[in-house]
Each structure stands twice: as C-alpha cells, then as structure tokens.
Scaffold this motif. Sequence first.
Motif, short mmCIF file in Angstrom:
data_model
loop_
_atom_site.label_atom_id
_atom_site.label_comp_id
_atom_site.label_asym_id
_atom_site.label_seq_id
_atom_site.Cartn_x
_atom_site.Cartn_y
_atom_site.Cartn_z
N ASP B 261 0.81 -1.22 0.00
CA ASP B 261 0.00 0.00 0.00
C ASP B 261 0.84 1.27 0.00
O ASP B 261 0.48 2.26 -0.62
N ASN B 320 -5.15 4.53 -4.53
CA ASN B 320 -3.92 4.33 -3.76
C ASN B 320 -3.28 5.65 -3.40
O ASN B 320 -2.99 5.92 -2.23
N GLY B 332 -6.23 -0.06 1.30
CA GLY B 332 -5.47 -1.27 1.04
C GLY B 332 -5.35 -1.59 -0.44
O GLY B 332 -5.02 -2.71 -0.80
N THR B 334 -3.43 -1.41 -3.96
CA THR B 334 -2.01 -1.23 -4.29
C THR B 334 -1.82 -0.39 -5.56
O THR B 334 -2.75 -0.20 -6.34
#
Lengths: 625, 365
Positions: B261, B320, B332, B334
């Motif tokens: 993350d 993100n 969470g 990515t």
Amino acid sequence: MKLTHEYTSDLEPRIKYIAILMVSFLLVVVVRLYYLQILRGDHYRFFSTENSIKESKIPAVRGVVFDKDGRILVESRPAFDVVAIPQYVLESRKVLSTLSRYLKIPVETLEASWEKRKNQPSYQPVIFKKDVSRDEIALILTRKGAWYNEEGPDDLRGVEVVVHFERSYSNGELAPHVFGYVKEIDGDNLKEYSELYPGRYSIGDRIGINGLEKVWDLDLRGYDGYEQHVVNAVGKEVDFEGVAEHLEQRPTIAGNSLYLTIDEDIQAVAQSFFAKGDSPSSGKSGAAVMIDVETGGVLAMYSSPAYDLNALADAGGGDYWLSVAADRKNYLINRAIQGAYPPASTYKVVTAIAGLSEKVVKLDEQIYCSGAYFFGGRPYRCWREGGHGYISLKDAISQSCDVYFYIVGKRLGVDRLAKYAKLLGLGSRTGISLPDERSGLIPTSDWKIGRFNVPWQEGETLSVAVGQSYNLVTPLQNALVAAQIANGGKAIEPHIVDHVISSNGEKIYQWAPQKKGRMDIPKDVLDAVKEGMVGAVASPSGTAHRLSKYKFSVGGKTGTAQVVALEANANCRGDKCRDHAWFICFAPTDKPKVAAAVLVEHGGFGASASAPIAGAMLEKYFEKL
Amino acid sequence: MTHRLTNFNWSLLVVTSLILLIGVVNLYSAVYYWGEEGQSSLFWSQLLWILIGLVVMFMANFSDYKLFHRFATYIYVAANLLLIFSLIFGKAVKGTYGWIQIWGFSFQPAEFAKIAFVIAISKFYSEHPEPDGFSLLDLLRPIAIMALPFMLVILQGDMGSSLFFLLIFVSVALFAKIKTSSIVFLLIVGLIAGGVTYQFGLKEYQRSRILNFLNPEQDVRNTGYHLVQSKIAVGSGKIFGKGYLNGNINKLRYLPERHTDFIFPVFAEEWGFVGSFFLISLYLTLLLMGVEIATKTRDRFGILLTVGIISMFFWQIAINLGGVLGLMPLTGVTLPLMSYGGSSMVVILGCIGIVGNISRKRFIF
C-alpha cells in the motif's frame, strides 16, 4: 433497430471526458504533493530525520471503593518504575552499569531483564525496577541531563521513569476476599476478555482478580489515555513550533467508584477476633457475615485466614503471593461464600419451620427427650446426656434439643425438610456479586439416588434434621436464614455494592431488589421460631445465654458441627478434631435490623467460640446507631 | 497475420517499461531494511512476476482481442468460479479469503476477475448501444454482471477490491451514457445502500478507517498512525528527495505495508517532488495513450474494452495515491506496476498488452 457494431459515434465524443477526469484528478494529486513536499516539506523533514513520534499510554486511575459511611477502603497510589527504551539506548553496557550503581542491583540481573527487549518492538520499554523509592527517582531524573557527557561515568540515555498505579488499602487485611486484588493481565484472561469486551483490554493492562475488583472491573478500570510526543534522537521530548496541533492525545477517564454496604468498623471487629490474640477464635479459620434484614445489604463479610493486600501491592508482592497461595491453610478461599459446612444445630430452625408449616408438630406439643432416641436399632444421642425431659418447640430451639428435632425430622421426611430449606435460600447461590460462590447442599431423596445410586435411608433424615449428614451451608446462607426469620419472611437478596458513582460524579448504578414479596411460609410459624431463638439468649437455660449481657436484645441459635464422626472422636487428638462452631442471630428482637452468622473452624462450641464474635459485631453496630 | 511487428505500439512499451524499472528499483529500497531473507525473496519473486507479466503482455499483444469478445462469457464464468473456489478452499491472509495457493505460488483471483468483468461488460455495451442513454431497466443486466463478482469479493472480505467493481461499472456505464433521471435515482439508491453497508456490512476496523479519515480526533490508534507516517514520509522528500536508499529512517520502518500500500511514500521520500511529479506524469502518459487508442479505434468492443481497462488502471492509481496522501480513506489498494504483488502485476501487464493489441488492430478496418 439493430445497429451494427461499427456504430461508434455515440461513444467517440465521450472519450474526452475520461481524459479530462483523469487529468483533473492527477492534478489534484500534484497539488497535494506540492503542499506536502514543498510547502510543508521542511516541517516533515524535521519530523522524519531528527525526531520521531512516540506514543505513551497514560494509565487511568482505578476507581475508589468506599464503605457505607463513605470511608475509603481501597484506593490507588502512584508507583514509579525505572525503565529503558531500547530504541534510545545507544550504549547499553554503560547504561546498565550506571543503573546498577544507582539502583543497587547487580549488573547480571539488569542484563537478564535487558534480554527481553528482543521479543518486543524497540520503542517498548524494558522494566528494570518497579515501585522505586522517591530517592531513586530523584537520583535518576536529576542526573539525566539534556546533553550527554561522553567523558562522564554515567549514561542514562534511553532511561526513563514511568508511573503506574498500585492499589493501596487503609487496612490491608480487612477484607482481602471481598475486595480482591489487581494484577497484570495474562494471556488467557486477555483472550477471554477481548472477546467479551472488545477494545477494553490490551496487553500490559492491569485487571482485577477475585472479589469485587474482578466482578466490577469494567467499572473500576476507567479508560486509559495516550499521548504522542515528539522526541529527538537522544530520547528527549522536543517542543517544535507547529507540532503540537498534530500530536494526538486522549485524556484518561478515571474509573468509577464503588460504594459498599460494608461497615468498616464492624468488619474490623470481626477481623480482631480472628487475628492472632487470645480469644478462642484467634488464629483459626472461619468467617463472619452480617446483613441488613430488610435490604440484604452486607455490613460485614470477613473470612479467615486473611492475607495482606498492601503486601501484595508492594514491590515484593510476587513472593508474598507465592507464599500465600501455597499455604495449606487455604488463604485464598472466601469462606463466607465458598466455605460450605454442615450447619449443625443452627439448622434446627429450618426443621422447626418445616415442622410447623407442614403441621407435623404443634407449637405446644410436648415431646420427651431422654437423652437418646432409638431408631433403626441404634441410639441417636442428644447432646445433653440426661435429656431435656418434656420439651416443646420454643424450648427445644433455645436449649437445642437434638431428640426433639430427630422426631420432627422423622415425621417430615427428607424431602419436605428440603423444601423449606430451599425456600429459605439454602442449597442455591444467593447471587451476591462476588465470584465463585458455592451453592451448598440440601439433600433430597432424588439427589441421593442421582449422586450415589443408593436410596435414601430414613435414619439419615434424623441426622439431616439436626444439621449434620450431607447438609452443607455457607456462612452467608446461614445469615440469610436468620435474616429472613427476623424480617417475618420477606425474601431478600444479599448484595455488597450499594451504588456506583462515575468519575464525574454521576450515579450510574443503584442497587434495587429484583424479587419482591414474601416466602411461602406462614408468618406465625416464623414468629414462633423467632421466639425460640430469642429464648436461646434470654433464657438462663438457653445455649447462647452469655449474650444476654448486652444492652440490646439478641435472638440466636448456636451450632456445633461434628468434624469427625462420634466413634472416631475418642481417638482423634488435637485441634483439627474439634468441631466447627456456628452461631446465627438477629437483633434487636422486636423490629430486628440486622442478622449475622459466624463460623469458626474447629472452634469447639458455637456458644463459646462464635457467639462472642457475633455479639461484639452487634455491639459495634448498636454503638454506631 | 503477416504483419506481426508492424503497427506495434512502441511508446506503450517504453512508458510501461520505464514505470516497471522505477518500480523495481524502488521496491528494492522498500525492502532494503528487512534483512537478508525478506529482501531477497520478495525482490526476486517480484522480478519473476514481472517476467511472467511481460510474457503475458506480449502474448496478449499478438493475439486478437476479438477472441475475448467471442469467449467473454466463458472467461467471465471461469473468473467467478475461481472466486468461489478461493472462498471455499482459499487460504486466509490478514482476514481476507482472497488467495489461492498452487505449488507454492499464491495468486488472487480477484485481480483476474476484474479484467474478466471488464471484458464481459464491454461485450454487453458493445452489443446494446443506446444513443439516448441507458435507463434503469436497461442497466439491470450489466448490474447483474457486476453484482456477482462484487458480492463474491465482499464475501472474501476484500473491501478495496470490491469497490473496484462498482467504480469500473459506474465509469463504463457513464461512458456509455445513462439517462439523467436514472443517474439521479441511482445516486439516491447508492447513498442509501452505502449507508446500509456502512452500518451493517462493514467490519469494525473498516468503519474505523472511514471514521478516522473523516474525523482525526476520534482516531483509533493504528489507522491514523499509518496515515501520519505516510504523510511525513512523502513530505520529508521535499523537492529532490533524500536520495536513493536514504529514505527509510524511522518513519516507515514500522509500517508493515511498505512494499504494497505504501510503496509510493517510499518513492516520494527518496525522490522528492521532482521524482514524484515524474512518476505521476508517466502514469498520466500511459493513461492518455490509452485514451488516444480508444479515440482511434473503429469498433465498439475495442473502444469499450480500452475504456474499461483505462478506468481499472486509473481508479487503482487514484485510490492508492489518494489514500496515502490523505485525500481519502486508506483502503489497502495497491499501486499498479509499482507495488509488490504477482497477480496484480500479471493482470495489469496483460491488460496493457490487450490495449496494445487493440492499437495494432485499428488499422484493419
């Protein structure tokens, strides 16, 4: 109209919107980056390179426990621990040797503690010495300067003094079983409590074990706070302009306070009798309970042997605990609610109640006691060898005639006897808010078959009727019986906590009775039994006549519980063969206010060992009225 | 297919490779302090996944995206079956059931499901044009197509990924034009459904993440702490950053998700505003290339597929970056091509390959 899949002019012009959206968002991101990295860049750079944010837990102060007059029984005192935070310890050897000199602990011991840092994050402190003296604190805090002197002998970088709270008791041995104590939470408890009360417990917390501290832990513990500090590379807190508003902190909320029904003075009277001294009960095990007959509030609940809660809360508490826990005298049991004993002659009041209510015997019926009653081919003896002659109910109670009650018991049968015992609250827990209360035992024929697979023998009923055989009663239950006789049959619920007040002064709990109404026992029956108990004290031939010396009037019943069966008695030697001594009572006799039950293990006669304790407790009660 | 290498979209490959390169170099830094073990295995396995991803990308590039159109239904069904399979047999990782383990490799069916969904939805919209906009009734089928993987992913416990299905659906649907009245209606329903999910569907920690974002004073320790550390890391980069491998002092050392993350703050701390701006530009370039390809494509399916993939890519980046910069709650999700993650890498590269394929084919009409 079916369109071919070549038709795209509905979609084409819309594609640019996607582009616009994406560019806009990424523009926002760039602006945000500009803000964080360029506008506040210096600020964050300072934070990151030289400083870090440290969080420290601020322990909440545990709630206070007051007696019924508002006197403090249990409170908290600050205790200071010397710790080191591995993250900030730069030269561990030098730090450990410095601490060894200051705290007068050998370096090897400190090194052993220091090893523990490997199993935890480096910002978490390693505790070297708990509950240190003011002098030791002063030494460390004054010597720990803002700058480190490389050439000096001392290195205290990373060392800190942190505070936690310990319990402190005005009288450490007053009521350890009732209060309970406070200890750091262990793995099993943590797991259980985290599931029951998520978010309220975490590792390192201190929780109540046993007694009120355990049952009321959620109220007493309050809420821990925490605060963030900015700390520089040497471990000193730094105050940087513009930082404070970014630091988070949450203040503690102190625990709620309990206001008990216990009276400190009456409890102390009980304590004095069981403590070392020259009374017949000195140094013996046992319990004393006094309750209010109208409300069920417990004015005193003492269990002997008692241990010292102050010693437990002190620095050497761990060792003290081990010695207490291992002692064969069983210090940890609260005999007032966990000690289940044969009630002996105190049970006769139950038999009397049962007999009158079931009308198997009349109040003025004269029954002959010759000193023994023959049944099933063997004699059931009365304590008075020559017998009592013709005796009716009230005198039978006052003089505690066994034969009278053998006969009444036989007429009733064990099951009817059990019915009234249970009505009076025997055989089941009173529900008082203390842990591990025992329910005692009131045998019935069904019970015996279930337990031993053997049917009930009538002869056993005779023993039960005088409180021996399988009967088991706790001192609290016995006090409850006396109270309910005294109050004319009103069902009461014993309780210790009267009300709870929160840390900001709000009353958040007030005890109130759940059940109402009378037990299913005729009032005149209870009155008659009451008179019998009055006679036990008032009449010169009453077994508790020695209590008539008091200015207030008392009604009671003595009991002497056999520990060893009669036949073996002759061969048994020493204190542990002596019978348990019971006494239950209420006072004053007209419009009773309180009832009490006292048990002295191996105390001998109820009249000589237990009655004086009850009498003294009552005396203190009336003194304060 | 005689002209394999003609019309090959070199710019797409170049930009993608640049980002990959930066990603790899940055990942090394992110795991640098983890000690021998952690460092090697993560780093090398990411390289492996990139390799696999590149292979998939080339395969997709030289295939024919029309095949996806033909087999859309099968692909969709297969993806959902994989999701169900992972629900039943999958291993739990950090409270979610989104992983399947085969021969020592773990992969996330949810990633595959995303592209399968995009393919399915593109097929639908390409076959049902509505120049006047879709009404609610018209949208029922695409909603159903979305609902299945959406729910399966929620059951897995992966809130972030499930959000995706919703976002991609909305993006593509809006792109395909929805009637204004329907939009309003859906907004209302969405708000209500959001409220209901918030109260009853979310787990405590998920709720606290949102609460924490909206109201920092009510912080529940750890979630706020991560955000603070993230902002410090990003901000401390200043203009030119602290330099390669110099970024991990104290701050992010305690963040467990550095390699996933929080991969962007790792980069931002070391390369500063200049580096961050450059990386964002690369991502934007990639996205706009996709837009250009969509503009020049001649067939509906191609346009829709490209738009769907673009929106997948974009939302992942947006969520993100938004999270780690404090613009929206942490979820969470990515960062594509930069974060550690095999399934995501392979799927994203595959999608880029598909877009490359579409760009090649546009001359064949």
